[in-house]
Design a protein around this motif. Sequence first.
Motif, PDB file in Angstrom:
ATOM      1  N   ASP A  44       0.847  -1.194   0.000  1.00 24.82           N
ATOM      2  CA  ASP A  44       0.000   0.000   0.000  1.00 24.82           C
ATOM      3  C   ASP A  44       0.884   1.245   0.000  1.00 24.82           C
ATOM      4  O   ASP A  44       2.104   1.155   0.004  1.00 24.82           O
ATOM      5  CB  ASP A  44      -0.892  -0.023   1.252  1.00 24.82           C
ATOM      6  CG  ASP A  44      -2.141   0.830   1.098  1.00 24.82           C
ATOM      7  OD1 ASP A  44      -2.333   1.410   0.018  1.00 24.82           O
ATOM      8  OD2 ASP A  44      -2.917   0.904   2.059  1.00 24.82           O
ATOM      9  N   GLN A  46       1.202   4.972   2.174  1.00 24.83           N
ATOM     10  CA  GLN A  46       0.772   5.765   3.323  1.00 24.83           C
ATOM     11  C   GLN A  46       1.051   7.229   3.026  1.00 24.83           C
ATOM     12  O   GLN A  46       2.130   7.568   2.542  1.00 24.83           O
ATOM     13  CB  GLN A  46       1.522   5.358   4.587  1.00 24.83           C
ATOM     14  CG  GLN A  46       1.142   4.008   5.107  1.00 24.83           C
ATOM     15  CD  GLN A  46       1.969   3.633   6.319  1.00 24.83           C
ATOM     16  OE1 GLN A  46       3.186   3.742   6.301  1.00 24.83           O
ATOM     17  NE2 GLN A  46       1.304   3.182   7.365  1.00 24.83           N
ATOM     18  N   TYR A  47       0.066   8.098   3.313  1.00 20.76           N
ATOM     19  CA  TYR A  47       0.207   9.528   3.104  1.00 20.76           C
ATOM     20  C   TYR A  47       0.214  10.237   4.449  1.00 20.76           C
ATOM     21  O   TYR A  47      -0.613   9.942   5.305  1.00 20.76           O
ATOM     22  CB  TYR A  47      -0.954  10.064   2.254  1.00 20.76           C
ATOM     23  CG  TYR A  47      -0.991   9.497   0.858  1.00 20.76           C
ATOM     24  CD1 TYR A  47      -0.183  10.026  -0.138  1.00 20.76           C
ATOM     25  CD2 TYR A  47      -1.831   8.432   0.540  1.00 20.76           C
ATOM     26  CE1 TYR A  47      -0.213   9.514  -1.419  1.00 20.76           C
ATOM     27  CE2 TYR A  47      -1.864   7.914  -0.740  1.00 20.76           C
ATOM     28  CZ  TYR A  47      -1.058   8.468  -1.711  1.00 20.76           C
ATOM     29  OH  TYR A  47      -1.088   7.947  -2.978  1.00 20.76           O
ATOM     30  N   ASP A  49       0.393  14.181   6.323  1.00 23.61           N
ATOM     31  CA  ASP A  49       0.296  15.630   6.138  1.00 23.61           C
ATOM     32  C   ASP A  49       1.602  16.325   6.485  1.00 23.61           C
ATOM     33  O   ASP A  49       2.035  17.235   5.786  1.00 23.61           O
ATOM     34  CB  ASP A  49      -0.807  16.216   7.027  1.00 23.61           C
ATOM     35  CG  ASP A  49      -2.139  16.298   6.306  1.00 23.61           C
ATOM     36  OD1 ASP A  49      -2.132  16.384   5.071  1.00 23.61           O
ATOM     37  OD2 ASP A  49      -3.171  16.277   6.988  1.00 23.61           O
ATOM     38  N   CYS A 131      -1.560   8.691   9.842  1.00 22.93           N
ATOM     39  CA  CYS A 131      -1.514   8.993   8.407  1.00 22.93           C
ATOM     40  C   CYS A 131      -2.915   9.360   7.934  1.00 22.93           C
ATOM     41  O   CYS A 131      -3.890   9.195   8.652  1.00 22.93           O
ATOM     42  CB  CYS A 131      -0.942   7.823   7.620  1.00 22.93           C
ATOM     43  SG  CYS A 131      -1.738   6.258   7.892  1.00 22.93           S
ATOM     44  N   LEU A 132      -3.000   9.875   6.709  1.00 23.71           N
ATOM     45  CA  LEU A 132      -4.280  10.309   6.159  1.00 23.71           C
ATOM     46  C   LEU A 132      -5.179   9.099   5.918  1.00 23.71           C
ATOM     47  O   LEU A 132      -4.732   8.067   5.426  1.00 23.71           O
ATOM     48  CB  LEU A 132      -4.059  11.069   4.857  1.00 23.71           C
ATOM     49  CG  LEU A 132      -3.284  12.367   4.973  1.00 23.71           C
ATOM     50  CD1 LEU A 132      -3.014  12.946   3.594  1.00 23.71           C
ATOM     51  CD2 LEU A 132      -4.064  13.363   5.803  1.00 23.71           C
ATOM     52  N   LYS A 133      -6.445   9.240   6.240  1.00 22.24           N
ATOM     53  CA  LYS A 133      -7.396   8.143   6.063  1.00 22.24           C
ATOM     54  C   LYS A 133      -7.805   8.000   4.590  1.00 22.24           C
ATOM     55  O   LYS A 133      -8.025   6.915   4.101  1.00 22.24           O
ATOM     56  CB  LYS A 133      -8.649   8.388   6.903  1.00 22.24           C
ATOM     57  CG  LYS A 133      -8.361   8.577   8.368  1.00 22.24           C
ATOM     58  CD  LYS A 133      -8.293   7.258   9.072  1.00 22.24           C
ATOM     59  CE  LYS A 133      -8.228   7.463  10.551  1.00 22.24           C
ATOM     60  NZ  LYS A 133      -7.017   7.038  11.145  1.00 22.24           N
ATOM     61  N   ASN A 134      -7.950   9.138   3.903  1.00 20.22           N
ATOM     62  CA  ASN A 134      -8.353   9.125   2.502  1.00 20.22           C
ATOM     63  C   ASN A 134      -7.192   9.567   1.627  1.00 20.22           C
ATOM     64  O   ASN A 134      -6.456  10.479   1.980  1.00 20.22           O
ATOM     65  CB  ASN A 134      -9.543  10.059   2.278  1.00 20.22           C
ATOM     66  CG  ASN A 134     -10.754   9.633   3.063  1.00 20.22           C
ATOM     67  OD1 ASN A 134     -11.007   8.450   3.213  1.00 20.22           O
ATOM     68  ND2 ASN A 134     -11.489  10.586   3.576  1.00 20.22           N
ATOM     69  N   MET A 135      -7.078   8.936   0.487  1.00 21.10           N
ATOM     70  CA  MET A 135      -6.007   9.276  -0.428  1.00 21.10           C
ATOM     71  C   MET A 135      -6.269  10.645  -1.045  1.00 21.10           C
ATOM     72  O   MET A 135      -7.371  10.911  -1.524  1.00 21.10           O
ATOM     73  CB  MET A 135      -5.927   8.229  -1.530  1.00 21.10           C
ATOM     74  CG  MET A 135      -4.806   8.453  -2.491  1.00 21.10           C
ATOM     75  SD  MET A 135      -4.819   7.271  -3.825  1.00 21.10           S
ATOM     76  CE  MET A 135      -5.870   8.099  -4.961  1.00 21.10           C
ATOM     77  N   PRO A 136      -5.285  11.550  -1.041  1.00 19.62           N
ATOM     78  CA  PRO A 136      -5.476  12.837  -1.706  1.00 19.62           C
ATOM     79  C   PRO A 136      -5.510  12.646  -3.219  1.00 19.62           C
ATOM     80  O   PRO A 136      -4.860  11.759  -3.763  1.00 19.62           O
ATOM     81  CB  PRO A 136      -4.255  13.652  -1.283  1.00 19.62           C
ATOM     82  CG  PRO A 136      -3.277  12.678  -0.792  1.00 19.62           C
ATOM     83  CD  PRO A 136      -4.008  11.448  -0.370  1.00 19.62           C
ATOM     84  N   LEU A 137      -6.313  13.467  -3.894  1.00 22.09           N
ATOM     85  CA  LEU A 137      -6.479  13.353  -5.340  1.00 22.09           C
ATOM     86  C   LEU A 137      -5.864  14.555  -6.041  1.00 22.09           C
ATOM     87  O   LEU A 137      -5.923  15.679  -5.546  1.00 22.09           O
ATOM     88  CB  LEU A 137      -7.959  13.255  -5.703  1.00 22.09           C
ATOM     89  CG  LEU A 137      -8.711  12.060  -5.115  1.00 22.09           C
ATOM     90  CD1 LEU A 137     -10.186  12.160  -5.439  1.00 22.09           C
ATOM     91  CD2 LEU A 137      -8.142  10.769  -5.654  1.00 22.09           C
TER      92      LEU A 137
END
Length: 148
Positions: A44, A46-47, A49, A131-137
């Motif tokens: 996967d 991980q993103y 902020d 980490c961010l829950k939703n992937m940034p677009l």
Amino acid sequence: MPKERKFRRPLHYFTHNADLSLGDILSWGYLEDLQVYAIRREQDVQYFDFLSDIKTLPWWDVEELVQTKNIKQFYHGLDVKQHDQHLWNYIKLQAKNRFPDWKPQYPKQDIKIDPVTKEKDITLNIKPPRCLKNMPLRAMEQDFYEDF
């Protein structure tokens, strides 16, 4: 290629079960258009902020992250904040000296002793990283065809 470091991890982090582990870190970097830090793993991505959110990773992941090559070398432009560059240099120094001041997550040990056999059963409890829950677009181009 980075040297093998799996011997420092708990045994269930060897598996390719996504519920237990996301796998080894393959690469990482700062994505300017999304304004996030991304860590690419075997299973996967991980993103994060902020660069300081790396502190919520287990200590063996931070050591591996310091040794893994960045997809873009960190000194590349004005989009990366100067504070983050200083923080990254500090993280690398702390990892080299075994984290004397900057403490990443160390797992807590739950030790249970079997009353019959008197053997220890050690379980490592690790909190999930921040980490961010939703992937940034990425922003999609709107005027790509004049008749559309």
